[in-house]
Design a protein around this motif. Sequence first.
Motif, PDB file in Angstrom:
ATOM      1  N   MET A   1       0.833  -1.196   0.000  1.00  0.00           N
ATOM      2  CA  MET A   1       0.000   0.000   0.000  1.00  0.00           C
ATOM      3  C   MET A   1       0.875   1.256   0.000  1.00  0.00           C
ATOM      4  SD  MET A   1      -3.286  -0.764   2.330  1.00  0.00           S
ATOM      5  CE  MET A   1      -4.469  -2.001   1.827  1.00  0.00           C
ATOM      6  N   ASN A   2       1.395   1.539  -1.155  1.00  0.00           N
ATOM      7  CA  ASN A   2       2.326   2.661  -1.274  1.00  0.00           C
ATOM      8  C   ASN A   2       1.676   4.006  -0.935  1.00  0.00           C
ATOM      9  OD1 ASN A   2       4.387   0.983  -2.020  1.00  0.00           O
ATOM     10  ND2 ASN A   2       3.966   1.155  -4.219  1.00  0.00           N
ATOM     11  N   PHE A   3       0.360   4.123  -1.186  1.00  0.00           N
ATOM     12  CA  PHE A   3      -0.289   5.407  -0.932  1.00  0.00           C
ATOM     13  C   PHE A   3      -0.308   5.725   0.563  1.00  0.00           C
ATOM     14  CE2 PHE A   3      -3.810   2.434  -0.592  1.00  0.00           C
ATOM     15  CZ  PHE A   3      -4.616   2.971   0.397  1.00  0.00           C
ATOM     16  N   ILE A   4      -0.386   4.698   1.407  1.00  0.00           N
ATOM     17  CA  ILE A   4      -0.319   4.918   2.856  1.00  0.00           C
ATOM     18  C   ILE A   4       1.090   5.384   3.247  1.00  0.00           C
ATOM     19  CG2 ILE A   4      -0.436   3.805   5.120  1.00  0.00           C
ATOM     20  CD1 ILE A   4      -3.159   4.038   4.048  1.00  0.00           C
ATOM     21  N   THR A   5       2.088   4.694   2.698  1.00  0.00           N
ATOM     22  CA  THR A   5       3.485   5.050   2.992  1.00  0.00           C
ATOM     23  C   THR A   5       3.777   6.491   2.570  1.00  0.00           C
ATOM     24  OG1 THR A   5       4.189   2.756   2.713  1.00  0.00           O
ATOM     25  CG2 THR A   5       5.893   4.425   2.551  1.00  0.00           C
ATOM     26  N   ASP A   6       3.390   6.820   1.342  1.00  0.00           N
ATOM     27  CA  ASP A   6       3.649   8.179   0.832  1.00  0.00           C
ATOM     28  C   ASP A   6       2.960   9.245   1.697  1.00  0.00           C
ATOM     29  OD1 ASP A   6       5.096   7.018  -1.180  1.00  0.00           O
ATOM     30  OD2 ASP A   6       3.498   7.157  -2.681  1.00  0.00           O
ATOM     31  N   ALA A   7       1.719   8.956   2.103  1.00  0.00           N
ATOM     32  CA  ALA A   7       0.976   9.921   2.924  1.00  0.00           C
ATOM     33  C   ALA A   7       1.600  10.050   4.316  1.00  0.00           C
ATOM     34  CB  ALA A   7      -0.483   9.493   3.044  1.00  0.00           C
ATOM     35  N   ALA A   8       2.140   8.953   4.849  1.00  0.00           N
ATOM     36  CA  ALA A   8       2.792   9.007   6.161  1.00  0.00           C
ATOM     37  C   ALA A   8       4.049   9.863   6.108  1.00  0.00           C
ATOM     38  CB  ALA A   8       3.116   7.594   6.640  1.00  0.00           C
ATOM     39  N   PHE A 513      -0.735 -10.639  -4.000  1.00  0.00           N
ATOM     40  CA  PHE A 513      -0.152 -11.635  -4.902  1.00  0.00           C
ATOM     41  C   PHE A 513       1.037 -11.107  -5.717  1.00  0.00           C
ATOM     42  CE2 PHE A 513      -0.768 -14.430  -8.848  1.00  0.00           C
ATOM     43  CZ  PHE A 513       0.036 -15.437  -8.344  1.00  0.00           C
ATOM     44  N   PRO A 514       0.966  -9.908  -6.324  1.00  0.00           N
ATOM     45  CA  PRO A 514       2.131  -9.430  -7.079  1.00  0.00           C
ATOM     46  C   PRO A 514       3.396  -9.313  -6.220  1.00  0.00           C
ATOM     47  CG  PRO A 514       0.184  -8.130  -7.613  1.00  0.00           C
ATOM     48  CD  PRO A 514      -0.179  -8.979  -6.442  1.00  0.00           C
ATOM     49  N   ASP A 515       3.237  -8.867  -4.971  1.00  0.00           N
ATOM     50  CA  ASP A 515       4.407  -8.756  -4.090  1.00  0.00           C
ATOM     51  C   ASP A 515       4.960 -10.126  -3.726  1.00  0.00           C
ATOM     52  OD1 ASP A 515       4.517  -5.992  -4.019  1.00  0.00           O
ATOM     53  OD2 ASP A 515       3.186  -5.835  -2.286  1.00  0.00           O
ATOM     54  N   ILE A 516       4.077 -11.104  -3.562  1.00  0.00           N
ATOM     55  CA  ILE A 516       4.526 -12.465  -3.246  1.00  0.00           C
ATOM     56  C   ILE A 516       5.387 -13.005  -4.390  1.00  0.00           C
ATOM     57  CG2 ILE A 516       3.749 -14.852  -2.931  1.00  0.00           C
ATOM     58  CD1 ILE A 516       3.356 -13.187  -0.439  1.00  0.00           C
ATOM     59  N   ILE A 517       4.962 -12.768  -5.625  1.00  0.00           N
ATOM     60  CA  ILE A 517       5.741 -13.223  -6.785  1.00  0.00           C
ATOM     61  C   ILE A 517       7.125 -12.586  -6.767  1.00  0.00           C
ATOM     62  CG2 ILE A 517       5.911 -13.164  -9.310  1.00  0.00           C
ATOM     63  CD1 ILE A 517       2.861 -13.346  -9.414  1.00  0.00           C
ATOM     64  N   LYS A 518       7.178 -11.282  -6.509  1.00  0.00           N
ATOM     65  CA  LYS A 518       8.476 -10.583  -6.485  1.00  0.00           C
ATOM     66  C   LYS A 518       9.375 -11.129  -5.384  1.00  0.00           C
ATOM     67  CE  LYS A 518       6.606  -6.268  -8.356  1.00  0.00           C
ATOM     68  NZ  LYS A 518       6.168  -4.892  -8.035  1.00  0.00           N
ATOM     69  N   GLN A 519       8.804 -11.363  -4.205  1.00  0.00           N
ATOM     70  CA  GLN A 519       9.589 -11.895  -3.092  1.00  0.00           C
ATOM     71  C   GLN A 519      10.114 -13.287  -3.415  1.00  0.00           C
ATOM     72  OE1 GLN A 519       7.187 -11.730   0.513  1.00  0.00           O
ATOM     73  NE2 GLN A 519       6.506  -9.655   0.004  1.00  0.00           N
ATOM     74  N   LEU A 528       7.247 -19.542  -0.807  1.00  0.00           N
ATOM     75  CA  LEU A 528       6.481 -18.319  -0.528  1.00  0.00           C
ATOM     76  C   LEU A 528       5.174 -18.311  -1.305  1.00  0.00           C
ATOM     77  CD1 LEU A 528       9.422 -15.728  -0.618  1.00  0.00           C
ATOM     78  CD2 LEU A 528       8.310 -16.711   1.403  1.00  0.00           C
ATOM     79  N   VAL A 529       5.210 -18.767  -2.544  1.00  0.00           N
ATOM     80  CA  VAL A 529       3.993 -18.844  -3.366  1.00  0.00           C
ATOM     81  C   VAL A 529       3.090 -19.956  -2.851  1.00  0.00           C
ATOM     82  CG1 VAL A 529       3.090 -19.300  -5.682  1.00  0.00           C
ATOM     83  CG2 VAL A 529       5.157 -17.913  -5.403  1.00  0.00           C
TER      84      VAL A 529
END
Length: 587
Positions: A1-8, A513-519, A528-529
Amino acid sequence: MNFITDAAVKAVKTLYQTDINPFDVSLQETRKEFEGQVTIVTFPFTRFSKKSPEQTGAEIGEYLKNELSEVSTFNVIKGFLNISISNSYWIDQLNNVIASNDFAVSKPNGKKVMVEYSSPNTNKPLHLGHVRNNLLGYSVTQILEAAGYEVIKANLVNDRGIHICKSMLAWQKFGNGETPESTGEKGDHLVGKYYVIFDKEYKKQIDELKLAGQSEEDAKKNAPLIKEAQEMLLKWEAGDDKVIDLWQTMNGWVYGGFAETYEKMGVAFDQYYYESNTYLLGKDIVEEGLASGVFFKKDDGSVWIDLTNEGLDQKLVLRADGTSVYITQDMGTAQLKYDDYHMDESIYVVGNEQDYHFKVLFLILQKLGKSWAKGLYHLSYGMVDLPSGKMKSREGTVVDADDLIAEMEATAKEQTEALGKTNDFSEEEKEELYHIIGMGALKYFLLKVDPKKRLLFDPNESVDFQGHTGPFIQYTHARIKSVLNRATITGIDAEPSDLASEERDLILLLTQFPDIIKQAATAYNPGLVANYAYELAKNYNKFYHEHSILQAEDELIKQFRLQLSAASAKVISRAMGLLGILVPERM
């Protein structure tokens, strides 16, 4: 959730006049006992706010609620800011992100990677150890492709050496001309049988020589069979026509058998390398290393490298008689692979008994100044054990892959029929289903743990439809498909007034799911998958049992739950596909 990080980050800047890095914002999934979906740890920000963690969390929470429409409410527990995300955000994620065709599909990242796995010997069938190797290697290729890499699936076949000659010689002496066609036996099993016969006859000769007064060491050297095998190897290296013809014929039998087993396992390769073509390649690199001073020659003419300063030892790279050792060949093959493909990374999927070998190989190539050596990686994996007495191998020593696959299909059949799940299937459909379930059970069990761990494989445990297993996930997929086949998804033109926690949790899990693939791609770890797929199936079943789908209270809720079900089935299918596992439409 990048939008939360950016807002923080903006919140800290606005409230406390301090610039921080996004990496300084620690996001966690909110614990189940608290309200919210995302938690920010506020302790690090107290040095800027000069206030307690609770006050700091309250101020940042208020800022986020005012600035972000996605934030519906928040609460602060000690130093943890728990944020509740609005229903509209989750529904938008489901409709416009997860449901899209390019969800969890990475764009090409411009990097090329080779994954070498399987690496069989052509004197015997693939065995249990090869099964873990093949399934791990193939799954890693699928995950890397999903993460945007261009992937070359490679197989280095050990098709030469004294062990190959042992099978050839035993067939010459005891085979009476039999072939896979004349016996109906798979070619790799036929050749493997003669490797075992050689060993038995060789031991008989050793015992006879010991009875005649020779020491065991002398008897092993003087046994006529081993001398004949060594002579055959010399003839092979000299290009003797008869020996080469026999070698090509018997290897052809083995390759036919391997192809059948690879198809059953559901693995494939883009590029084959053969040690018969590569075993001399490293000699040029040895000369290169001598000229640069990386290698040195001892008085007997053998060539070595001194790695004692790196905490290793001295390593032989060429024998005194000019013949190569394994590391000679591996240096040459590594260069050949790079020359063929110029890949950024090269991954070797090999058991952990070879850890030291690869540490030495990679270090040598780095010392030789090979720019590509920094991209070499040994994906080391542990052994697979079977419970004593669970399975019998053909020769009583190691378990053949084909025997294991047959056992898995039989176990899947037994457990599936006991549950009455295939009463309306045709015989052909049943056999296909038992193969899908059996292989799904085998693959999932071997892939769900970290590759480095040694594991104990129990066929019966792996096919448990209620456990942490492949069949449990496969059955969940079939359950979803059964629901979807009894309804029509027409879409929704309005949002449900509220989301149940099970629905929100399921959407949250789907978005990961996309982050799991990257990890998994970064760690070369299919586990991990696999564990993600299990969590997703478990969460879907919780949702399924808590909420009616086809009998929902109104059409809007029904359509929303159908869409959520379709998205769950899609991601389960995709995740299992990255493990090389098929998911049936019904079972």
